[in-house]
Write a protein that holds these residues in place. Structure first.
Motif, PDB file in Angstrom:
ATOM      1  N   ASP A 115      45.091  50.072  46.867  1.00  0.00           N
ATOM      2  CA  ASP A 115      45.287  48.895  47.714  1.00  0.00           C
ATOM      3  C   ASP A 115      45.979  47.800  46.904  1.00  0.00           C
ATOM      4  N   ALA A 116      46.444  46.779  47.601  1.00  0.00           N
ATOM      5  CA  ALA A 116      47.010  45.609  46.932  1.00  0.00           C
ATOM      6  C   ALA A 116      45.915  44.587  46.694  1.00  0.00           C
ATOM      7  N   VAL A 117      46.044  43.832  45.603  1.00  0.00           N
ATOM      8  CA  VAL A 117      45.136  42.728  45.317  1.00  0.00           C
ATOM      9  C   VAL A 117      45.851  41.431  45.688  1.00  0.00           C
ATOM     10  N   ALA A 118      45.205  40.643  46.523  1.00  0.00           N
ATOM     11  CA  ALA A 118      45.779  39.370  46.962  1.00  0.00           C
ATOM     12  C   ALA A 118      44.862  38.243  46.545  1.00  0.00           C
ATOM     13  N   GLY A 119      45.459  37.097  46.208  1.00  0.00           N
ATOM     14  CA  GLY A 119      44.604  36.001  45.775  1.00  0.00           C
ATOM     15  C   GLY A 119      45.333  34.680  45.719  1.00  0.00           C
ATOM     16  N   GLU A 120      44.712  33.734  45.023  1.00  0.00           N
ATOM     17  CA  GLU A 120      45.209  32.355  44.993  1.00  0.00           C
ATOM     18  C   GLU A 120      44.834  31.705  43.672  1.00  0.00           C
ATOM     19  N   LEU A 121      45.748  30.872  43.157  1.00  0.00           N
ATOM     20  CA  LEU A 121      45.433  29.993  42.036  1.00  0.00           C
ATOM     21  C   LEU A 121      44.926  28.684  42.640  1.00  0.00           C
ATOM     22  N   ASP A 122      43.635  28.549  42.735  1.00  0.00           N
ATOM     23  CA  ASP A 122      43.016  27.440  43.456  1.00  0.00           C
ATOM     24  C   ASP A 122      42.794  26.258  42.517  1.00  0.00           C
ATOM     25  N   ASN A 123      43.452  25.136  42.802  1.00  0.00           N
ATOM     26  CA  ASN A 123      43.238  23.943  41.975  1.00  0.00           C
ATOM     27  C   ASN A 123      42.575  22.812  42.745  1.00  0.00           C
ATOM     28  N   SER A 124      42.093  23.102  43.973  1.00  0.00           N
ATOM     29  CA  SER A 124      41.331  22.163  44.819  1.00  0.00           C
ATOM     30  C   SER A 124      42.174  21.008  45.353  1.00  0.00           C
ATOM     31  N   VAL A 125      43.469  20.964  45.030  1.00  0.00           N
ATOM     32  CA  VAL A 125      44.377  19.965  45.588  1.00  0.00           C
ATOM     33  C   VAL A 125      45.320  20.696  46.530  1.00  0.00           C
ATOM     34  N   PHE A 126      45.353  20.312  47.794  1.00  0.00           N
ATOM     35  CA  PHE A 126      46.098  21.067  48.797  1.00  0.00           C
ATOM     36  C   PHE A 126      47.512  20.545  49.019  1.00  0.00           C
ATOM     37  N   GLU A 127      47.778  19.327  48.601  1.00  0.00           N
ATOM     38  CA  GLU A 127      49.132  18.798  48.676  1.00  0.00           C
ATOM     39  C   GLU A 127      49.267  17.666  47.672  1.00  0.00           C
ATOM     40  N   ARG A 138      42.997  19.641  37.266  1.00  0.00           N
ATOM     41  CA  ARG A 138      42.459  19.807  35.922  1.00  0.00           C
ATOM     42  C   ARG A 138      42.115  21.265  35.632  1.00  0.00           C
ATOM     43  N   LYS A 139      41.529  21.953  36.600  1.00  0.00           N
ATOM     44  CA  LYS A 139      41.139  23.347  36.397  1.00  0.00           C
ATOM     45  C   LYS A 139      41.723  24.220  37.502  1.00  0.00           C
ATOM     46  N   ILE A 140      42.111  25.449  37.121  1.00  0.00           N
ATOM     47  CA  ILE A 140      42.659  26.423  38.056  1.00  0.00           C
ATOM     48  C   ILE A 140      41.696  27.608  38.107  1.00  0.00           C
ATOM     49  N   THR A 141      41.229  27.937  39.306  1.00  0.00           N
ATOM     50  CA  THR A 141      40.337  29.080  39.491  1.00  0.00           C
ATOM     51  C   THR A 141      41.098  30.191  40.200  1.00  0.00           C
ATOM     52  N   VAL A 142      41.049  31.390  39.640  1.00  0.00           N
ATOM     53  CA  VAL A 142      41.725  32.535  40.242  1.00  0.00           C
ATOM     54  C   VAL A 142      40.750  33.244  41.174  1.00  0.00           C
ATOM     55  N   VAL A 143      41.097  33.284  42.453  1.00  0.00           N
ATOM     56  CA  VAL A 143      40.282  33.951  43.473  1.00  0.00           C
ATOM     57  C   VAL A 143      41.078  35.140  43.982  1.00  0.00           C
ATOM     58  N   ALA A 144      40.509  36.353  43.902  1.00  0.00           N
ATOM     59  CA  ALA A 144      41.275  37.548  44.250  1.00  0.00           C
ATOM     60  C   ALA A 144      40.382  38.631  44.836  1.00  0.00           C
ATOM     61  N   ASP A 145      40.981  39.449  45.715  1.00  0.00           N
ATOM     62  CA  ASP A 145      40.310  40.613  46.293  1.00  0.00           C
ATOM     63  C   ASP A 145      41.379  41.530  46.873  1.00  0.00           C
ATOM     64  N   THR A 146      41.015  42.748  47.174  1.00  0.00           N
ATOM     65  CA  THR A 146      41.943  43.651  47.848  1.00  0.00           C
ATOM     66  C   THR A 146      41.983  43.310  49.334  1.00  0.00           C
ATOM     67  N   THR A 147      42.957  43.885  50.034  1.00  0.00           N
ATOM     68  CA  THR A 147      43.045  43.622  51.481  1.00  0.00           C
ATOM     69  C   THR A 147      41.882  44.263  52.234  1.00  0.00           C
ATOM     70  N   GLN A 148      41.239  45.244  51.627  1.00  0.00           N
ATOM     71  CA  GLN A 148      40.086  45.900  52.255  1.00  0.00           C
ATOM     72  C   GLN A 148      38.760  45.385  51.688  1.00  0.00           C
ATOM     73  N   SER A 149      38.840  44.266  50.972  1.00  0.00           N
ATOM     74  CA  SER A 149      37.632  43.563  50.481  1.00  0.00           C
ATOM     75  C   SER A 149      36.789  44.407  49.545  1.00  0.00           C
TER      76      SER A 149
END
Length: 449
Positions: A115-127, A138-149
């Motif tokens: 499967d593919a792994v999809a995710g986001e570099l989450d920095n809590s600022v949306f714009e 200040r901090k970047i959290t990597v959140v990731a999972d496959t498309t089938q969870s």
């Protein structure tokens, strides 16, 4: 741009995706992240899974980077760690993605096998509506999972196993056992082959961003400052002192106060004179092609004759660097170069042992833009933007030089120019002991405040 593409200097090291299985996995991940799909049967992706071809197809080259923050990513193979990051909005993004892939390589290899792994570099600022908002990142959290969870289901299974082993009636809980069996069908044995991708968090201290025309933010240094590409008055208020690229004395003072740079001619273990001579060639070719002068060739003898013909038309940068090279080879009076001279920043490089070495060298490339090799290595968006407006003669020279000189030995060229890789963090500040007069007053004497 054809010269660059043909020589592998643009869109190089991308990952080719051309199998139906991988294309379908990419589409599942793309639909999950953006609700879009691609009709292309083959394309190339960077480290984040971004594809220039798909960006063209969708008419949106920020399809994985909405608002330029919280970059989304799609991982189809761990080989993406070797690919560049296109359309980067933050200088730290590629390093974070590469580190995440390397730290989780075994797990990602297992997950991407099906499967593919999809995710986001989450920095809590949306714009980012104003430059001051950049300081909230200040901090970047990597959140990731496959498309089938697979990851989410593995966490659920691990939780059920914990309950099964610790709860007094776990052995008799038929519902709990049924849940474990059903989850295990999807995840496998997570006790022997863990597939959990931890929510890794990375610090984003000093960084460059493409927002607002380009801003360098140095906040984790003894004397913080921001440096803007656009005029300072156009950028608006910021919580720390800020300069634009025309405020050369202020920038020079900032770099010296924070011990971020050293003179190339005094750098240990390198041929500083040879590096400066190469910079002189770049400056000479730019001056000649801008003036429309014929160039017989780009070998050393031809360029030497060209400099003789130009005589008094040679730019100040060339003459100042030439004086410095003469001093290095023959001695004599030290050629003082003031920080407001157009040659000043060509004489510097970032200290190789500083953790922000690459960021500082990128800043120097914007302050000394005729050094096309450093501009290409450290700041490709600025290089490509400048390249579009160059005369054809300069385009040909630059493309050929980079292909034959730099691309042939990238690692060696980087080490010769900037020092060894992976600089270790070191404390910086005015309280550190100094044992060299150059460290005390700068390469050309005290920097004018």
């Amino acid at each position: 741009m054809k010269r660059l593409i043909q020589r592998g200097l643009m869109f190089g090291n991308l990952i080719r995706i051309d199998s139906p299985a991988l294309v379908e996995r990419y589409n599942r991940a793309l639909e999950r992240l953006t609700r879009k799909r691609t009709a292309l049967s083959e394309f190339h992706i960077d480290i984040s899974g971004y594809s220039y071809e798909i960006g063209e197809e969708l008419g949106d080259h920020l399809y994985l980077n909405p608002n330029g923050v919280n970059r989304l990513f799609i991982i189809l193979t761990t080989e993406q760690k070797r690919a560049p990051l296109l359309n980067a909005q933050f200088s730290t993004s590629r390093g974070i993605l590469k580190q995440f892939i390397e730290e989780n390589e075994a797990k990602l290899f297992a997950l991407t096998a099906q499967d593919a792994v999809a995710g986001e570099l989450d920095n809590s600022v949306f714009e980012v509506t104003a430059p001051a908002r950049l300081f909230d990142i200040r901090k970047i959290t990597v959140v990731a999972d496959t498309t089938q969870s697979h990851v989410a289901n593995a966490r659920k299974l691990a939780d059920r196993i914990e309950r099964f082993q610790t709860e007094p009636d776990g052995w008799y809980d038929d519902v709990l056992i049924a849940e474990m069996i059903e989850l295990a069908k999807r995840t496998g044995d997570v006790t022997r082959q863990p597939i959990d991708l931890a929510h890794a968090t990375y610090e984003q201290g000093n960084f460059w961003t493409a927002h607002f025309g380009g801003i360098y933010i140095f906040r984790d240094v003894a004397t913080p400052a921001a440096i803007t590409v656009r005029p300072r008055a156009d950028v608006g208020p910021m919580p720390i002192e800020a300069f634009d690229l025309t405020m050369r004395n202020g920038i020079a003072t900032f770099l010296e106060m924070n011990d971020l740079v050293e003179p190339v001619i005094k750098a240990r273990g390198v041929d500083g004179a040879a590096i400066l001579r190469q910079k002189m060639d770049f400056i000479l070719v730019d001056a000649a092609t801008t003036q429309g002068l014929p160039i017989d060739g780009f070998d050393p003898r031809s360029l030497h004759r060209l400099a003789q013909r130009m005589g008094s038309a040679l730019p100040e940068e060339f003459l100042k660097l030439n004086a410095l090279v003469r001093w290095a080879l023959n001695g004599g009076k030290w050629p003082r170069i003031a920080s407001d001279s157009p040659a000043y920043f060509y004489t510097l490089r970032a200290r190789p042992d500083h953790p922000d070495r690459d960021l500082v060298n990128q800043l120097l490339s914007e302050l000394a833009p005729l050094d096309i090799r450093q501009l290409f290595i450290t700041h490709k968006p600025a290089f490509y933007a400048a390249y579009r407006d160059w005369p054809d003669a300069k385009k040909e020279y630059v493309a050929e030089f980079l292909a034959s000189d730099y691309a042939a030995n990238k690692a060696g060229a980087r080490e010769a120019l900037f020092g060894g890789r992976n600089p270790a963090p070191t404390p910086s500040g005015p309280w550190e002991a100094k044992d060299d007069i150059l460290d005390l007053v700068g390469p050309w004497g005290a920097v004018r405040r």
